[in-house]
Design a protein around this motif. Structure first.
Motif, short mmCIF file in Angstrom:
data_model
loop_
_atom_site.label_atom_id
_atom_site.label_comp_id
_atom_site.label_asym_id
_atom_site.label_seq_id
_atom_site.Cartn_x
_atom_site.Cartn_y
_atom_site.Cartn_z
N MET A 1 97.09 49.68 136.13
CA MET A 1 97.81 49.76 137.38
C MET A 1 98.25 51.21 137.58
O MET A 1 98.97 51.76 136.77
N HIS A 2 97.80 51.79 138.67
CA HIS A 2 98.18 53.16 139.01
C HIS A 2 99.39 53.11 139.94
O HIS A 2 99.41 52.34 140.90
N SER A 34 98.56 43.13 135.26
CA SER A 34 97.12 43.02 135.00
C SER A 34 96.34 42.62 136.25
O SER A 34 95.13 42.83 136.32
N ARG A 35 97.01 42.08 137.25
CA ARG A 35 96.34 41.65 138.48
C ARG A 35 96.42 42.69 139.59
O ARG A 35 95.91 42.47 140.67
N LEU A 36 97.09 43.84 139.31
CA LEU A 36 97.27 44.88 140.32
C LEU A 36 96.42 46.10 140.00
O LEU A 36 96.32 46.51 138.85
N THR A 37 95.82 46.69 141.02
CA THR A 37 95.04 47.90 140.81
C THR A 37 95.85 49.15 141.13
O THR A 37 95.67 50.17 140.49
N ARG A 38 96.73 49.04 142.12
CA ARG A 38 97.48 50.22 142.57
C ARG A 38 98.80 49.78 143.17
O ARG A 38 98.89 48.76 143.84
N PRO A 63 96.69 43.92 144.98
CA PRO A 63 96.15 43.00 143.98
C PRO A 63 94.62 42.97 144.05
O PRO A 63 94.05 43.14 145.12
N GLU A 64 94.00 42.76 142.91
CA GLU A 64 92.54 42.70 142.84
C GLU A 64 92.01 41.57 143.71
O GLU A 64 92.44 40.42 143.60
N GLY A 65 91.09 41.92 144.62
CA GLY A 65 90.45 40.91 145.45
C GLY A 65 91.30 40.33 146.56
O GLY A 65 90.92 39.34 147.17
N MET A 66 92.46 40.91 146.82
CA MET A 66 93.36 40.40 147.86
C MET A 66 93.79 41.54 148.77
O MET A 66 93.61 42.71 148.44
N GLY A 95 104.34 34.13 144.04
CA GLY A 95 104.13 32.99 144.93
C GLY A 95 102.70 32.92 145.44
O GLY A 95 102.09 31.84 145.49
N GLU A 96 102.16 34.06 145.83
CA GLU A 96 100.78 34.12 146.31
C GLU A 96 99.79 33.76 145.20
O GLU A 96 98.84 33.01 145.43
N PHE A 97 100.02 34.27 144.00
CA PHE A 97 99.14 33.95 142.87
C PHE A 97 99.23 32.47 142.53
O PHE A 97 98.24 31.84 142.18
#
Length: 103
Positions: A1-2, A34-38, A63-66, A95-97
């Protein structure tokens, strides 16, 4: 995560401020990191030298893919604004996950 920190012209964006903001965001978002890219943090002084509850922290996560999600919080100091906005974002993303895993 950046993690990227941005400030407006009313706030001195030095290395210490960036370090503090990065630590607050990283520790608050650790359960979902772990689910976030930036993550981008935007800090601005809404009223300049007039004072009051005028610091706005906007935290945006990708988030990855969202699609990206962003929240903001207003406070009297930068640390409180960043921490509160990070907590709001974590709750929203959890909540979204949760919705995605239920399908």
């Amino acid at each position: 995560m950046h993690i990227q920190i941005n400030t407006d012209h009313n706030i001195q964006g030095d290395d210490r401020l960036a370090e503090v903001c990065e630590q607050l965001v990283a520790s608050t978002l650790a359960p979902i990191a772990s689910r976030l890219t930036r993550v981008e943090v935007h800090v601005k002084d809404m009223r300049g030298p007039k004072g009051g509850e005028d610091i706005r922290a906007t935290v945006e996560a990708r988030p990855e893919g969202m699609r990206p999600y962003a929240v903001h919080h207003d406070a009297t100091d930068i640390q409180h604004a960043v921490k509160a906005a990070s907590k709001k974002l974590r709750q929203r993303l959890e909540g979204e996950f949760g919705k995605l895993s239920a399908h």
